[in-house]
Design an enzyme around this catalytic site. Structure first.
Site, PDB file in Angstrom:
ATOM      1  N   TYR A  35       0.850  -1.180   0.000  1.00 27.51           N
ATOM      2  CA  TYR A  35       0.000   0.000   0.000  1.00 27.51           C
ATOM      3  C   TYR A  35       0.886   1.229   0.000  1.00 27.51           C
ATOM      4  CZ  TYR A  35      -3.501   3.429   1.539  1.00 27.51           C
ATOM      5  OH  TYR A  35      -4.326   4.524   1.639  1.00 27.51           O
TER       6      TYR A  35
ATOM      7  N   ASP B  15       9.293   3.005   0.063  1.00 26.85           N
ATOM      8  CA  ASP B  15       8.201   3.581   0.825  1.00 26.85           C
ATOM      9  C   ASP B  15       8.404   3.175   2.281  1.00 26.85           C
ATOM     10  OD1 ASP B  15       5.920   4.291   2.134  1.00 26.85           O
ATOM     11  OD2 ASP B  15       4.531   3.505   0.620  1.00 26.85           O
TER      12      ASP B  15
ATOM     13  N   LYS C 252       3.905   8.914   8.991  1.00 24.39           N
ATOM     14  CA  LYS C 252       3.675   8.293  10.303  1.00 24.39           C
ATOM     15  C   LYS C 252       4.609   8.801  11.403  1.00 24.39           C
ATOM     16  CE  LYS C 252       0.765   4.949   8.280  1.00 24.39           C
ATOM     17  NZ  LYS C 252       0.728   4.023   7.180  1.00 24.39           N
TER      18      LYS C 252
HETATM   19  C1  LIG Z   1       0.143   4.569   5.760  1.00 16.97           C
HETATM   20  C2  LIG Z   1       0.951   4.332   4.551  1.00 16.97           C
HETATM   21  C3  LIG Z   1       0.934   5.222   3.466  1.00 16.97           C
HETATM   22  C4  LIG Z   1      -0.030   6.363   3.364  1.00 16.97           C
HETATM   23  O1  LIG Z   1       0.152   7.314   4.349  1.00 16.97           O
HETATM   24  P1  LIG Z   1      -1.086   8.287   4.714  1.00 16.97           P
HETATM   25  O2  LIG Z   1      -0.484   9.241   5.701  1.00 16.97           O
HETATM   26  O3  LIG Z   1      -2.141   7.395   5.287  1.00 16.97           O
HETATM   27  O4  LIG Z   1      -1.518   8.933   3.470  1.00 16.97           O
HETATM   28  C5  LIG Z   1       1.814   5.003   2.429  1.00 16.97           C
HETATM   29  N1  LIG Z   1       2.652   3.970   2.448  1.00 16.97           N
HETATM   30  C6  LIG Z   1       2.691   3.091   3.458  1.00 16.97           C
HETATM   31  C7  LIG Z   1       3.679   1.965   3.432  1.00 16.97           C
HETATM   32  C8  LIG Z   1       1.828   3.227   4.530  1.00 16.97           C
HETATM   33  O5  LIG Z   1       1.808   2.322   5.508  1.00 16.97           O
END
Ligand SMILES: *Cc1c(COP(=O)(O)O)cnc(C)c1O
Length: 437
Positions: free
Chosen positions: A147, A242, A270
């Site tokens: 994701y 990511d 995060k």
């Molecule tokens: C949570 C998440 C996102 C998206 O971040 P948001 O602040 O929710 O837009 C992107 N990549 C990874 C791996 C994530 O866990």
């Protein structure tokens, strides 16, 4: 068993459903995959959260990753209070942004320059735009079950809430855009090799969660990340890590430090916002200098670098930085205790369970087979997970309401919390085992 009273949560959810699609502002909060109504939270302290009916829970969601220091950490609360009195936003540069940027590039040397944004979604979306501009190519490679936020090009076999809700490829994404995303199985280096043989010259970037955390936790197979590094370098494509979950979580320097791989671009979110909305993307200077106003690749934000959000990030990173020698081994130790305790309790109850773990990230799969990608994750028994989730909630343990999400530990989780969690799991597994017999 005395069921918990959640009358006020139920009432609020009914109201919310009239006003918000599905009653929530982000899908996985709705408890859809696990049945029942979501809890409305009134507050948190350390490792605990409290719902609006006065019930207390040991929290393993941690706002989905940011709260590595636990809820309402006194240093963050104090720091925010001080910022608040001087105003909440100016739309002009502040000293704090320089400090957060400094802390980030110091921790992740592959990020020579960084741009602050408001969410992980913004970070990944902007990083891909930049990779396309830098390479002059259109296609991107992503992995099934990963994701990367909800920008169009990523909602093709996506993980997290998209997977939980059964809409990994979303309506509303034009096929022209989805068609630029090549989706491959996670941990399948040969599939990536074939993709590069066929269309290497069209691939702008490979984006990957260096530890997948959005199909449940799936660590990279030995050599997988290395292979991505080699293939992208050879083809002139960019490797985007990511690290929205893994950054400052797997180690202070993220997964790239943990596994010793240097990506071209990194996305963060995060933890770097300490519970307030912050994201970031960055990489080598020659790439980042394409971003406006230094260069022509446009990306902007009214509240980017917001003083409160940036201060929460700075305070979190400073704390992690000065305690990193103890914090990361301790978080891992806690996750190991949980992993061992859960596995033992499941075995004693005659249930087949896999607990995948990387550092302090872990998740449970009710299956006898190892889980290494989306397909094997999908074979786990979701009915058992749902039963387990409900039983644990009644025992005062708040797990992620989805099979496909990680549990997040924080420095605030105590040995007693872990023991209570394992005791609760033992009881819950036993009930589940009996239910099946
Ligand atoms: C949570 C998440 C996102 C998206 O971040 P948001 O602040 O929710 O837009 C992107 N990549 C990874 C791996 C994530 O866990």
């Amino acid at each position: 068993m005395q069921m918990k009273n959640i009358t006020r949560s139920r009432h609020l959810f009914a109201e919310a459903c009239r006003l918000l699609p599905g009653g929530v502002n982000s899908p996985v909060r709705a408890f859809q995959a696990v049945g029942g109504d979501p809890l409305f939270i009134a507050g948190g302290q350390g490792s605990k959260i409290f719902d609006v009916d006065g019930n207390e829970y040991i929290d393993y969601v941690g706002s989905w990753g940011p709260l590595i220091l636990g809820h309402a950490h006194p240093e963050i609360v104090d720091a925010l209070r001080q910022v608040l009195e001087k105003g909440t936003s100016y739309g002009a540069p502040t000293e704090r942004e320089v400090e957060l940027a400094f802390l980030i590039v110091e921790a992740l040397p592959s990020m020579e320059m960084v741009r602050l944004v408001n969410s992980g979604t913004e970070a990944t979306m902007s990083a891909v735009r930049l990779a396309r501009a830098f390479t002059g190519r259109k296609k991107i490679v992503k992995f099934a079950g990963c994701y990367h936020g909800h920008a169009d090009g990523f909602l093709v076999q996506a993980g997290s809430g998209a997977l939980t809700m059964g809409v990994p490829s979303s309506p509303g994404v034009p096929e022209e855009i989805g068609g630029l995303t090549i989706v491959l199985p996670y941990n399948d280096g040969e599939a990536v090799e074939r993709a590069f043989e066929d269309q290497g010259e069209e691939i702008a970037a490979v984006i990957v969660e260096p530890v997948a955390g959005n199909m449940g936790v799936v660590p990279p197979a030995p050599g997988f990340l290395q292979k991505l590094r080699e293939l992208t370098a050879k083809a002139g494509s960019l490797l985007i890590f990511d690290e929205v979950i893994t950054g400052f979580r797997l180690s202070y320097g993220g997964a790239q430090e943990y596994y010793g791989i240097t990506p071209d671009l990194t996305c963060l979110g995060k933890i770097i916002g300490g519970g307030l909305p912050v994201g970031a993307y960055g990489g080598r200077k020659e790439i980042m200098e394409l971003v406006a106003p230094a260069g022509p690749v446009y990306q902007a934000g009214t509240l980017s670098g917001n003083p409160l959000a940036v201060q929460a990030g700075i305070t979190t990173l400073r704390y992690l930085r000065s305690h990193k020698e103890s914090i990361y081994p301790e978080l891992t130790k806690k996750a190991e205790i949980l992993q061992d305790g859960l596995l033992k309790a499941a075995e004693d109850a005659g249930l087949r369970l896999q607990v995948n773990r990387a550092g302090s990230l872990l998740s449970l799969f009710f299956t006898e087979f190892p889980v290494t990608d989306l397909e094997t994750a999908g074979r786990a028994d979701q009915g058992l997970f749902k039963g387990f989730f409900g039983l644990m909630l009644q025992e005062g343990i708040y797990l992620p309401p989805s099979q496909f999400e990680s549990l997040f530990l924080s420095v605030a989780h105590t040995d007693d919390d872990l023991k209570r969690t394992i005791d609760a799991a033992r009881l819950s597994f036993k009930k589940l085992g009996e239910g099946r017999a």
